[in-house]
Write a protein that holds these residues in place. Structure first.
Motif, mmCIF file in Angstrom:
data_model
loop_
_atom_site.group_PDB
_atom_site.id
_atom_site.type_symbol
_atom_site.label_atom_id
_atom_site.label_comp_id
_atom_site.label_asym_id
_atom_site.label_seq_id
_atom_site.Cartn_x
_atom_site.Cartn_y
_atom_site.Cartn_z
ATOM 1 N N LEU A 188 0.824 -1.212 0.000
ATOM 2 C CA LEU A 188 0.000 0.000 0.000
ATOM 3 C C LEU A 188 0.854 1.257 0.000
ATOM 4 O O LEU A 188 0.539 2.227 -0.668
ATOM 5 C CB LEU A 188 -0.949 -0.021 1.192
ATOM 6 N N SER A 189 1.929 1.197 0.749
ATOM 7 C CA SER A 189 2.805 2.364 0.704
ATOM 8 C C SER A 189 3.467 2.419 -0.675
ATOM 9 O O SER A 189 3.699 3.478 -1.235
ATOM 10 C CB SER A 189 3.860 2.305 1.802
ATOM 11 N N CYS A 197 2.054 1.702 -3.409
ATOM 12 C CA CYS A 197 1.131 2.340 -4.354
ATOM 13 C C CYS A 197 1.240 3.860 -4.277
ATOM 14 O O CYS A 197 1.189 4.549 -5.272
ATOM 15 C CB CYS A 197 -0.314 1.863 -4.180
ATOM 16 N N PHE A 198 1.473 4.306 -3.104
ATOM 17 C CA PHE A 198 1.665 5.746 -2.914
ATOM 18 C C PHE A 198 2.844 6.254 -3.733
ATOM 19 O O PHE A 198 2.756 7.186 -4.511
ATOM 20 C CB PHE A 198 1.889 6.000 -1.417
ATOM 21 N N PHE A 199 3.935 5.576 -3.564
ATOM 22 C CA PHE A 199 5.127 6.010 -4.288
ATOM 23 C C PHE A 199 4.970 5.872 -5.789
ATOM 24 O O PHE A 199 5.303 6.737 -6.557
ATOM 25 C CB PHE A 199 6.332 5.156 -3.871
#
Lengths: 701, 701
Positions: B17-18, B20-22
């Protein structure tokens, strides 16, 4: 209306994808969005009696005076409009007793206006809308110059035929000329009038016109008449080149560099501070942040929460930059008068600039606006005049590694987080970056960063080998002398160390000889404390003798019996080099000692005098202090002057990398013990991202 | 094998999920993952002739000596094993000529060992595996104490019947006693032997045993015999309480506070530096970072890329903490000898601790290990002995707001990013946090943060009112005196300002009276530069006269003819208060002046002498300097001593909030102009997250 009125709605252009990052990582949307509950206050209720005047209060002030001087308004100019704050006992009483139904303290305004070549001091009441007093000031010196009159004066040469002739004679184009205004100081003249000098520059495409002075032209403007009073053109020196002087990114050509990689600070819990109106609470600190057109930021009523005593304890009543003194060291015709008293002449608040988000302050900063009255009395907004942010510089609050206990290694580290209040005042060419940093350990670190553009003098020299005289500066580029000068900043520090009755204690460190045979040592040092009884005993020139300087509350002691206090850890120990009898030094006599202590007196605010422009030194800290008043166990004010002697180097040209200095106010037996002993480091919430980096061959981008 | 050998694989516990942020925010995985190409070097090839000894080199050294002294090994102890670096001309020649096929410079090792009560100085060659020289040192003083012998000595009292009796007599439990070792100094004794004193403490549950000293017991240990040589117990004073002295979070009870909100710095592009072996490149800087068991971090060959000249230009050849002097100011029996010379007695590198990720250094830091030889010669690793990180403190590199150009307001700001190399050395109770900060503007800021635990003396007093004598310190808690002391840190700064031949120029700022009538001014200041011809002309006690201190290369000039240079902007101006004839001051005579300049001499490394333990001041910087050698236009070394006088306050107890000071090396006509004029602020990649925050009523969490 409340001071920061903008009806800003929370703006969240976070993409849904970044949202997913936050959502899952922190398991709660609460913690993400709670940091931005920005609301507008439309009530007239004043949160705090020290709140600066709001735009509507400024405009009401104007109306009251306009009504009173109905016929004269076109000639009346406003030079200072600020809160005439309630007396200190009233503030303190309000502070300890107020509830939501307490009647607010009276809101009074102090105005300095010019009308018919006279300076008026007007006090009025905002609730009654009445003028309480209106007196004509008949002493020496003039009030702060307004921006409007400076602009008007600086435009006069451009249509002044002799000046136009001078420009033509130099083969230059008048449309490329920009002029700036300079206060004239005082050099023993018996009579004075309200005049300015004008210095002009040749822009010719560069924004950095300061580096292209047109030397040899004297323009004196009478401000009351708004006319050129004197003009002469004595000499011609080449105008320095613009080559490599442009600092605007948009006008620069490659190669750029060095390249710096980006970073952003994320605060998943949001900021740790709360701002209500002008009151700020953060960690164990609470204080009030005001804006004044003369002082810029004013920190008031700073208190720190004592975890052991379970209460807030006051440290500062008020603290601000009281005055600046910036004398240049060139005694020649074009330069001798450049001996600026910046706050009193130009207004350190009036000179404050809008901070650029993400550049002047880091991404996590919150901004506050400032308001002041312009020449016609109408309110002007300086948006983003302050920023407030938590500083995560990667420093350590305290630490220890213990490896002397058999069988274990203990490492305890607490990260430093501090709260910074920042403003920038740009007085013409120079930019002063002012930080007030509050630390959970009780320290207040005050720092100033000097940047901006040097004041340079055009000269014919293109190489140092040609110079056989004292040019009073450094040849920083062809035809360009960076003139020697000083910067002195005098801070008004009204410490109230857990109450008003304080004393100033100088604890000297002195060598003792071992005279008997009791020790194999021949010497050691010990301390001798003296409590200053009167002002003369508290004038300190730093660097002569080692000493701890403490503002102490002798009426309160720690459990083991030490008087509680706060000490000054000075940064700079710079003292002036001008002769005591030199006119600029008479005006800037508050710089003679690095530290002075006076009994609190509401009227003693400005170390260089209320009327600094063409002042004669009659109303400076040095004069007040001559009364040698008693200061023991009284409400006292400490004044600390921080100085820089600046002999420029080529690196300071064409724009100067920040040069910083500062000082620290640090608790000294104020607490029973380290007040952050039980402070936890901030939680590590995103530790996986950058973690586990080790150097072997480590390649960045 | 390369020095930082750990076969670490890139570790990325980033959640999907992190990720996806990046991924979506930066449109590229490249920029995310490129920062972590961590690889292991297993080659024997030395990248750099100044690389510290690797574990295998340390072990080879041990083998060579073991072979040579086959019969004596059980008694032979290693006290210093370090790189005997090639001569400076060889290094510089290698630097300018080396290619991948250049033959590496010889790797030599300098060893100080003790055998049969004698100190051996051994030089050996790692490639030939031969001992080049082995000499017995017959002068005064002893080498660095090993950790093993300190541990062994500190355990002796615990089984020494008279000591056990003393503990019993105090009603204490021997199992709760911890002892620590103290060097004894020198007080005019004609004869000396290798002894230590032992001070013991009563832990009784606290990790902070330093605050519970057992006063009145003298234990002298002969280190060569490893036996107690003297013992006596004179007096009994109460052992201070443990109440509120525990600093371990796990042992503390609520309430905790103040609470600090968390933050994490993200570097979406990764870090901007490259580390290859011990060579570091970042922005416009390149330097080498070594580790030495005595000095700790050593910065070598620091050069800065000049964008205009398009080449790297050298600033520093080598810089490190040469020595520390920490004299306590209590002349009584139990304390008079506490006059530590920390680097030479305890090893500032041997005392370096493993830095705690996310706590001692911010999240974006990269770590490096250090290695040294223990008493038996085998290599020991200090993991994470250094961290390297880009500091984003929210400061400004330079800025200016221009509002004097009609019709426009120009604001240009460049954010400050700097590179920090950090280490912490914990010498017993005190923790020294050492930062070397490189700025793109060419400045090198060096700072030290003092934290850790005070050395306290147990006394019977429980309240300040009881004290009628000089107790040589502050009553910081009941029965607890925080003893007065100093910290002096002497930095060896071998600047090579664009080449080796440098001069030391003192530019004094002096008042001039205006004697004729040419100016309305009566005074100004100007500068007078003097180039020091010999060492005596370059000894400076700061604070007496204002001066700019510049290491200058007079053979190279800027285009406008200024000699290029780097200047020292001192922080502390502290000078010693001990008498010149006092024994500790004779040993610590390098502190007498804040600045000294000597001609470069490879053997003059340690300002307090090679053998600091029980030294007699015969081999200090002050003695070398008496030769008054020529220093004009030579390869010179500047030594700067930064000092702290420390009169403790209750806030320093039971663990001390960091007290910082530092100095700056700043280019002084080194560049033609501001070297960061064309530096862009780092790109703003995540500007939506924290942006648009304004204070109105602003509620954080």
């Amino acid at each position: 209306m409340a001071p920061t009125l903008k009806k800003l709605l929370p703006v969240f252009p976070l993409s849904i994808l970044s949202f997913c990052f936050f959502f899952f990582l922190f398991h709660s949307t609460q913690s993400i969005f709670s940091f931005s509950r920005i609301s507008s206050h439309t009530t007239h209720h004043h949160h705090h009696p020290l709140d600066p005047l709001t735009p509507s209060e400024l405009n009401i002030t104007r109306s009251i005076i306009l009504t009173s001087y109905a016929g004269s308004i076109p000639n009346l100019t406003f030079h200072y409009v600020g809160l005439d704050e309630p007396d200190k006992p009233d503030i303190l009483s309000w502070l300890s007793n107020h509830t939501s139904t307490t009647k607010p303290l009276p809101r009074r305004v102090f105005v300095i206006a010019r009308l018919n070549k006279q300076t008026h001091e007007i006090i009025l009441d905002l609730s009654t809308k009445l003028i309480i007093s209106d007196q004509i000031y008949s002493g020496h010196g003039y009030p702060i110059l307004t921006l409007e009159e400076q602009t008007a004066a600086s435009e006069l040469p451009l249509t002044h035929p002799p000046f136009m002739e001078s420009i033509k004679a130099r083969g230059l184009n008048i449309s490329e000329v920009v002029c700036s205004t300079y206060t004239v100081g005082w050099f023993g003249e018996r009579k004075s009038s309200r005049v300015l000098k004008i210095q002009c520059f040749y822009t010719n495409g560069t924004a950095n016109f300061y580096v292209r002075p047109l030397e040899g032209i004297t323009v004196v403007v009478d401000l009351d008449e708004m006319k050129i009073k004197e003009y002469y053109d004595r000499l011609k020196v080449p105008v320095p080149t613009t080559e490599d002087t442009e600092y605007r990114l948009s006008k620069q050509k490659p190669p750029f560099g060095p390249r710096l990689n980006s970073a952003t600070i994320l605060q998943p819990e949001g900021p740790g501070f709360v701002i209500e109106g002008h009151s700020i609470r953060w960690a164990n600190w609470a204080f009030h942040l005001g804006f004044d057109v003369r002082a810029g930021p004013i920190i008031s009523l700073a208190s720190i929460y004592d975890l052991e005593k379970q209460k807030y304890r006051r440290v500062l009543y008020r603290a601000y930059v009281s005055e600046l003194f910036v004398p240049y060291m060139d005694p020649t015709e074009d330069w001798y008068f450049k001996t600026f008293i910046d706050a009193g002449e130009f207004g350190f608040g009036q000179s404050a600039v809008s901070l650029k988000p993400m550049e002047d302050c880091p991404a996590q900063a919150v901004f506050m606006d400032g308001y002041y009255a312009r020449q016609d009395g109408k309110s002007v907004q300086i948006s983003n005049v302050f920023c407030i942010f938590e500083q995560y510089a990667g420093n350590v609050m305290w630490r220890h590694t213990e490896s002397d206990i058999p069988g274990e290694v203990i490492t305890e580290v607490r990260q430093e987080v501090s709260l910074v209040v920042r403003s920038v005042s740009t007085v013409g060419n120079y930019d002063y970056m002012m930080d007030w940093e509050f630390k959970p350990s009780g320290s207040i670190k005050v720092s100033v960063g000097l940047t901006g553009i040097l004041e340079v003098k055009g000269m014919s020299y293109t190489h140092a080998d040609q110079i056989k005289e004292d040019v009073h500066g450094t040849l920083v580029a062809e035809n360009t002398i960076g003139v020697y000068h000083d910067h002195f900043l005098s801070y008004h520090l009204d410490l109230d160390v857990d109450g008003e009755a304080n004393s100033f204690v100088k604890t000297s460190l002195e060598t003792r000889r071992v005279t008997d045979n009791v020790s194999p040592r021949r010497s050691y040092w010990t301390t001798t404390s003296e409590t200053a009884k009167t002002e003369s005993e508290a004038r300190i020139r730093l660097g002569l003798k080692p000493a701890d300087l403490v503002v102490s509350n002798q009426n309160k002691k720690t459990k083991v019996g030490n008087p509680i206090g706060y000490r000054l850890i000075p940064g700079s120990m710079t003292s002036p080099l001008l002769s005591d009898d030199d006119y600029p030094q008479i005006r800037g006599a508050f710089t003679k000692y690095n530290v002075w202590v006076t009994p609190y007196n509401k009227s003693e605010k400005w170390a260089g005098g209320l009327y600094a422009d063409q002042s004669r030194g009659e109303d400076t800290l040095a004069m007040w202090s001559l009364r040698n008043r008693e200061i023991e166990n009284k409400d006292i004010v400490m004044w600390y002057t921080m100085g820089f002697h600046h002999a420029p180097y080529q690196e300071d040209f064409p724009i100067m990398p920040t040069l910083s200095s500062g000082f620290e106010l640090r608790p000294a037996n104020f607490f029973e013990r380290n007040p952050v002993l039980k402070t936890k480091s901030p939680e590590i919430l995103v530790n996986s991202i950058n973690h586990n980096r080790r150097a072997g061959a480590f390649h960045g981008v």
